[in-house]
Design an enzyme around this catalytic site. Structure first.
Site, PDB file in Angstrom:
ATOM      1  N   TYR A  26     -12.307  25.157  13.314  1.00 29.09           N
ATOM      2  CA  TYR A  26     -10.972  24.513  13.620  1.00 29.09           C
ATOM      3  C   TYR A  26     -10.056  25.494  13.180  1.00 29.09           C
ATOM      4  CZ  TYR A  26      -8.227  21.579  10.019  1.00 29.09           C
ATOM      5  OH  TYR A  26      -6.782  21.492   9.314  1.00 29.09           O
ATOM      6  N   ARG A  83     -17.755   8.706  -4.100  1.00 31.75           N
ATOM      7  CA  ARG A  83     -19.254   8.530  -4.594  1.00 31.75           C
ATOM      8  C   ARG A  83     -18.962   8.437  -6.133  1.00 31.75           C
ATOM      9  NH1 ARG A  83     -21.311  13.612  -5.849  1.00 31.75           N
ATOM     10  NH2 ARG A  83     -19.568  15.177  -5.036  1.00 31.75           N
ATOM     11  N   ILE A 129      -4.794  18.233   1.343  1.00 29.30           N
ATOM     12  CA  ILE A 129      -3.765  17.340   0.549  1.00 29.30           C
ATOM     13  C   ILE A 129      -5.002  15.684   0.105  1.00 29.30           C
ATOM     14  CG2 ILE A 129      -1.905  15.599   2.588  1.00 29.30           C
ATOM     15  CD1 ILE A 129      -2.604  18.322   4.341  1.00 29.30           C
ATOM     16  N   LYS A 160      -6.686  26.093  15.327  1.00 25.67           N
ATOM     17  CA  LYS A 160      -5.414  25.643  14.675  1.00 25.67           C
ATOM     18  C   LYS A 160      -4.209  27.321  15.121  1.00 25.67           C
ATOM     19  CE  LYS A 160      -5.243  21.656  12.797  1.00 25.67           C
ATOM     20  NZ  LYS A 160      -4.200  20.714  12.907  1.00 25.67           N
ATOM     21  N   HIS A 202     -13.065  15.277   2.532  1.00 20.77           N
ATOM     22  CA  HIS A 202     -12.892  17.146   1.605  1.00 20.77           C
ATOM     23  C   HIS A 202     -12.655  16.114   0.187  1.00 20.77           C
ATOM     24  CE1 HIS A 202      -9.753  17.327   4.892  1.00 20.77           C
ATOM     25  NE2 HIS A 202     -10.104  18.641   5.073  1.00 20.77           N
ATOM     26  N   ASP A 250     -20.247  26.259  -1.402  1.00 21.21           N
ATOM     27  CA  ASP A 250     -19.505  26.812  -2.501  1.00 21.21           C
ATOM     28  C   ASP A 250     -17.709  26.687  -1.015  1.00 21.21           C
ATOM     29  OD1 ASP A 250     -19.890  26.261  -4.883  1.00 21.21           O
ATOM     30  OD2 ASP A 250     -19.437  28.564  -5.076  1.00 21.21           O
TER      31      ASP A 250
HETATM   32  P1  NAP Z   1      -7.244  12.252   8.939  1.00 25.20           P
HETATM   33  O1  NAP Z   1      -6.659  11.414   8.080  1.00 25.20           O
HETATM   34  O2  NAP Z   1      -8.538  12.657   9.632  1.00 25.20           O
HETATM   35  O3  NAP Z   1      -6.124  11.879  10.800  1.00 25.20           O
HETATM   36  C1  NAP Z   1      -5.683  12.107  11.693  1.00 25.20           C
HETATM   37  C2  NAP Z   1      -5.245  11.633  12.853  1.00 25.20           C
HETATM   38  O4  NAP Z   1      -5.809  12.156  13.795  1.00 25.20           O
HETATM   39  C3  NAP Z   1      -5.266   9.886  12.376  1.00 25.20           C
HETATM   40  O5  NAP Z   1      -4.477   9.741  12.511  1.00 25.20           O
HETATM   41  C4  NAP Z   1      -6.689   9.681  14.031  1.00 25.20           C
HETATM   42  O6  NAP Z   1      -5.927   8.870  14.828  1.00 25.20           O
HETATM   43  C5  NAP Z   1      -5.578  10.968  14.832  1.00 25.20           C
HETATM   44  N1  NAP Z   1      -6.294  11.721  16.052  1.00 25.20           N
HETATM   45  C6  NAP Z   1      -7.301  12.232  15.639  1.00 25.20           C
HETATM   46  N2  NAP Z   1      -8.503  12.774  16.700  1.00 25.20           N
HETATM   47  C7  NAP Z   1      -7.670  12.192  18.081  1.00 25.20           C
HETATM   48  C8  NAP Z   1      -7.784  11.846  19.025  1.00 25.20           C
HETATM   49  N3  NAP Z   1      -8.461  12.433  19.564  1.00 25.20           N
HETATM   50  N4  NAP Z   1      -6.640  11.292  19.612  1.00 25.20           N
HETATM   51  C9  NAP Z   1      -5.223  11.058  19.545  1.00 25.20           C
HETATM   52  N5  NAP Z   1      -5.490  10.770  17.995  1.00 25.20           N
HETATM   53  C10 NAP Z   1      -6.427  11.577  16.998  1.00 25.20           C
HETATM   54  O7  NAP Z   1      -5.813  13.660   9.067  1.00 25.20           O
HETATM   55  P2  NAP Z   1      -4.736  14.394   8.166  1.00 25.20           P
HETATM   56  O8  NAP Z   1      -5.333  14.518   6.964  1.00 25.20           O
HETATM   57  O9  NAP Z   1      -4.040  13.238   7.881  1.00 25.20           O
HETATM   58  O10 NAP Z   1      -4.350  15.320   8.917  1.00 25.20           O
HETATM   59  C11 NAP Z   1      -3.296  15.312   9.364  1.00 25.20           C
HETATM   60  C12 NAP Z   1      -3.175  16.864  10.329  1.00 25.20           C
HETATM   61  O11 NAP Z   1      -2.563  17.921   8.596  1.00 25.20           O
HETATM   62  C13 NAP Z   1      -3.708  17.440  10.969  1.00 25.20           C
HETATM   63  O12 NAP Z   1      -4.149  18.570  11.818  1.00 25.20           O
HETATM   64  C14 NAP Z   1      -4.541  18.692   9.715  1.00 25.20           C
HETATM   65  O13 NAP Z   1      -5.178  19.346  10.856  1.00 25.20           O
HETATM   66  C15 NAP Z   1      -3.837  19.071   9.049  1.00 25.20           C
HETATM   67  N6  NAP Z   1      -3.834  18.757   7.968  1.00 25.20           N
HETATM   68  C16 NAP Z   1      -4.871  18.390   6.620  1.00 25.20           C
HETATM   69  C17 NAP Z   1      -5.161  18.879   5.666  1.00 25.20           C
HETATM   70  C18 NAP Z   1      -6.223  17.742   4.710  1.00 25.20           C
HETATM   71  O14 NAP Z   1      -6.662  18.740   3.426  1.00 25.20           O
HETATM   72  N7  NAP Z   1      -6.431  16.601   5.008  1.00 25.20           N
HETATM   73  C19 NAP Z   1      -5.431  20.239   5.145  1.00 25.20           C
HETATM   74  C20 NAP Z   1      -3.882  20.774   5.393  1.00 25.20           C
HETATM   75  C21 NAP Z   1      -4.010  20.667   6.979  1.00 25.20           C
HETATM   76  P3  NAP Z   1      -7.020   7.797  14.810  1.00 25.20           P
HETATM   77  O15 NAP Z   1      -7.409   7.386  12.541  1.00 25.20           O
HETATM   78  O16 NAP Z   1      -6.564   6.511  15.013  1.00 25.20           O
HETATM   79  O17 NAP Z   1      -8.666   7.406  14.952  1.00 25.20           O
HETATM   80  P1  GDP Z   2     -12.114  23.222   2.158  1.00 25.69           P
HETATM   81  O1  GDP Z   2     -11.206  23.406   0.749  1.00 25.69           O
HETATM   82  O2  GDP Z   2     -11.609  23.733   3.691  1.00 25.69           O
HETATM   83  O3  GDP Z   2     -12.892  24.431   1.637  1.00 25.69           O
HETATM   84  O4  GDP Z   2     -13.169  21.830   2.326  1.00 25.69           O
HETATM   85  P2  GDP Z   2     -13.019  20.773   1.078  1.00 25.69           P
HETATM   86  O5  GDP Z   2     -12.024  19.688   0.796  1.00 25.69           O
HETATM   87  O6  GDP Z   2     -14.203  19.632   1.730  1.00 25.69           O
HETATM   88  O7  GDP Z   2     -13.549  21.277  -0.435  1.00 25.69           O
HETATM   89  C1  GDP Z   2     -14.519  22.034  -0.147  1.00 25.69           C
HETATM   90  C2  GDP Z   2     -15.561  22.626  -2.352  1.00 25.69           C
HETATM   91  O8  GDP Z   2     -15.216  21.390  -2.477  1.00 25.69           O
HETATM   92  C3  GDP Z   2     -16.387  23.019  -1.704  1.00 25.69           C
HETATM   93  O9  GDP Z   2     -16.180  23.994  -3.284  1.00 25.69           O
HETATM   94  C4  GDP Z   2     -17.591  22.352  -1.703  1.00 25.69           C
HETATM   95  O10 GDP Z   2     -18.674  22.646  -2.478  1.00 25.69           O
HETATM   96  C5  GDP Z   2     -16.863  21.462  -2.536  1.00 25.69           C
HETATM   97  N1  GDP Z   2     -17.506  19.946  -3.091  1.00 25.69           N
HETATM   98  C6  GDP Z   2     -17.735  19.168  -4.440  1.00 25.69           C
HETATM   99  N2  GDP Z   2     -18.199  17.977  -4.079  1.00 25.69           N
HETATM  100  C7  GDP Z   2     -17.790  17.909  -3.193  1.00 25.69           C
HETATM  101  C8  GDP Z   2     -17.618  16.508  -2.148  1.00 25.69           C
HETATM  102  O11 GDP Z   2     -18.231  15.426  -2.487  1.00 25.69           O
HETATM  103  N3  GDP Z   2     -17.312  16.953  -0.715  1.00 25.69           N
HETATM  104  C9  GDP Z   2     -16.403  17.826  -0.032  1.00 25.69           C
HETATM  105  N4  GDP Z   2     -16.207  18.058   1.407  1.00 25.69           N
HETATM  106  N5  GDP Z   2     -16.821  19.072  -0.842  1.00 25.69           N
HETATM  107  C10 GDP Z   2     -17.190  19.009  -2.282  1.00 25.69           C
END
Ligand code: NAP
Ligand code: GDP
Length: 321
Positions: free
Chosen positions: A136, A187, A166, A140, A179, A277
Site C-alpha cells: 500500500y 466486535r 480516518i 501511494k 481498521h 501491534d
Molecule cells: P473505503 O471506505 O474502503 O472506500 C474505498 C472506495 O474506493 C470505495 O468507494 C470503493 O468503491 C472504491 N474502490 C475500491 N476499489 C475500486 C476499484 N477497483 N475501482 C473503483 N473504485 C474502487 O476507503 P476510505 O477509507 O474512504 O479511503 C478513501 C481514501 O483515503 C483512500 O485513498 C485511502 O487510501 C485513504 N486513507 C484512508 C484512511 C483510513 O483510515 N480509512 C487513512 C488515510 C488515508 P465501492 O465501495 O463502490 O466498491
Molecule cells: P494502522 O493504523 O495502519 O496500523 O491500522 P489499524 O487501523 O488496523 O490499527 C492497528 C492498531 O490497532 C494495531 O495496533 C492493532 O493491534 C490495533 N487493534 C486493536 N483492535 C483492533 C481491531 O479490532 N482491528 C484492527 N484492525 N486493529 C486493532
C-alpha cells in the site's frame, strides 16, 4: 462551471464528502460520486469510459484498496498492484481528458518506519515504510512522484493530501478488512448483543495487540471539509498533511475505552498481545495546514466516536459488515 469527479465516492471519505457537499454546494460546482459499480478503475477502458461520461474538470481521487493492519499484512501484493493500476489509470486519464486539478489521497501510514518525529510532508520518501503495509505504502508514495512528473512535463496541478487514520459513518466494518475503530465497533456491538443471558459485567472485550501503539484519528466529516478546501484553495503540487494536532494522539487502549463509553459497555477490556501491534506511532505534524487554516476546529474525539457508534447501531443493516 467546475465538474468534480470523486473516485471512491461511495466509501468512508466519499460518503462524508457527499454529506458536506449536500449542505453547501456552490452554484458553479457540479459533483459526481463514483463507486466501483460505476467503473472498475483497475481497468483502463472502464476508467476512460467513466471520465468520458462525467467529463470532469476536477478530480478528488479516493478510490483505493484500503484496509487495516491485518488486511495489509496478508495482502501486500494485491495492495501494491491494485493501487498502482488504479492510480496510474486515474491520473493518466485525467491528464488525457484535460482535467485542471486532481487531489489524490496518501496516508500517514506510508511514512518511513524509522524516522524522527513529528513526521511532515517533506519526509514521505525518506526510508522504507513499516513492513506490515509496504505494498500500500509504495503504491501511494508513487502518486506523489507521478504528480511531480506531470507538473514537470505539463505544468499540471495534480496534488495530494496525507490524512491520519480516518473514522466515521459508512466505514468498512468487515472484521477481516477493517481498521481499528470500525473493527472494534463491530466486535463490541456483537459482544453486547450476543448471549443476552450473560450479564454484561462478565463479558470481555479483546483489544488486539498491546494497546500501546499511538495514533492520530480524524473524523471523516472534518476531513471532507478540509479536502474541499484543498480542492478550492490549495495550489501546490507538494502534499499537505490533513491531521488533528499532535496533542490529540491517543493509544489504541484509549480508543477501546472511548468506544466502550459510547456503547455504555460494562464489561472488561483485555489486550491480546499475541496479535500484531503494527507501527508503534506515526505522529504527523499539521503545521503546514495550521499555517494556512489556523482556525479550523476538529470535532472532539469522544463526540465523533459517539456519533460513529450511533450511526452504526442505527444503520446496522446497511453497514458494510
Ligand atoms: P473505503 O471506505 O474502503 O472506500 C474505498 C472506495 O474506493 C470505495 O468507494 C470503493 O468503491 C472504491 N474502490 C475500491 N476499489 C475500486 C476499484 N477497483 N475501482 C473503483 N473504485 C474502487 O476507503 P476510505 O477509507 O474512504 O479511503 C478513501 C481514501 O483515503 C483512500 O485513498 C485511502 O487510501 C485513504 N486513507 C484512508 C484512511 C483510513 O483510515 N480509512 C487513512 C488515510 C488515508 P465501492 O465501495 O463502490 O466498491
Ligand atoms: P494502522 O493504523 O495502519 O496500523 O491500522 P489499524 O487501523 O488496523 O490499527 C492497528 C492498531 O490497532 C494495531 O495496533 C492493532 O493491534 C490495533 N487493534 C486493536 N483492535 C483492533 C481491531 O479490532 N482491528 C484492527 N484492525 N486493529 C486493532
Amino acid at each position: 462551471m467546475k465538474k468534480v469527479l470523486v473516485t471512491g465516492g461511495t466509501g468512508l471519505v466519499g460518503k462524508a464528502l457527499q454529506a458536506v457537499i449536500k449542505n453547501e454546494q456552490p452554484s458553479d460546482e457540479e459533483w459526481f460520486f463514483a463507486g466501483s459499480k460505476d467503473a472498475d478503475l483497475t481497468n483502463l477502458a472502464a476508467t476512460q469510459a467513466l471520465f468520458e461520461k462525467v467529463k470532469p474538470t476536477h478530480v478528488i481521487h479516493l478510490a483505493a484498496m484500503v484496509g487495516g493492519l491485518f488486511h495489509n499484512m496478508n495482502n501486500n501484493l494485491d495492495f501494491l498492484r491494485n493501487n498502482l493500476l488504479i492510480n496510474d489509470h486515474v491520473l493518466q486519464t485525467a491528464h488525457e481528458l484535460g482535467c485542471t486539478k486532481v487531489v489524490s489521497c496518501l496516508s500517514t501510514c506510508i511514512f518511513p518506519d524509522k524516522t524522527t518525529y513529528p513526521i511532515d510532508e517533506t519526509m514521505v520518501h525518506n526510508g522504507p515504510p513499516h513492513a506490515s503495509n509496504y505494498g500500500y505504502s509504495y503504491a501511494k508514495r508513487l502518486i506523489d512522484i507521478q504528480n511531480h512528473a506531470y507538473h514537470d512535463k505539463y505544468g499540471h496541478l495534480y496534488t495530494s493530501v496525507i490524512p491520519c487514520n480516518i473514522f466515521g459513518p459508512h466505514d468498512n466494518y468487515k472484521p477481516e478488512v477493517s481498521h481499528v475503530i470500525p473493527g472494534m465497533i463491530n466486535r463490541m456491538h456483537k459482544l453486547r448483543t450476543e448471549h443476552p443471558e450473560t450479564p454484561e459485567s462478565e463479558k470481555v472485550f479483546t483489544v488486539y495487540g498491546s494497546g500501546k501503539p499511538l495514533r492520530q484519528f480524524i473524523y471523516s466529516l472534518d476531513l471532507a471539509k478540509l479536502m474541499i478546501w484543498v480542492l478550492r484553495n490549495y495550489d501546490s503540487v507538494e502534499p499537505i498533511v490533513l491531521s488533528v494536532d499532535e496533542s490529540s494522539e491517543v493509544t489504541i487502549y484509549e480508543v477501546a475505552e472511548a468506544i466502550a463509553k459510547a456503547f455504555n459497555f460494562k464489561g472488561k477490556l483485555v489486550c491480546d498481545t499475541s496479535k500484531a501491534d503494527g507501527q508503534h506511532k506515526k505522529t504527523a505534524s499539521n503545521a503546514k495546514l495550521r499555517s494556512l487554516l489556523p482556525d479550523f476546529k476538529f470535532t472532539d474525539f469522544q463526540e465523533a466516536i459517539e456519533a460513529s457508534v450511533l450511526w452504526y447501531t442505527t444503520n446496522y443493516d446497511l453497514a458494510r459488515n
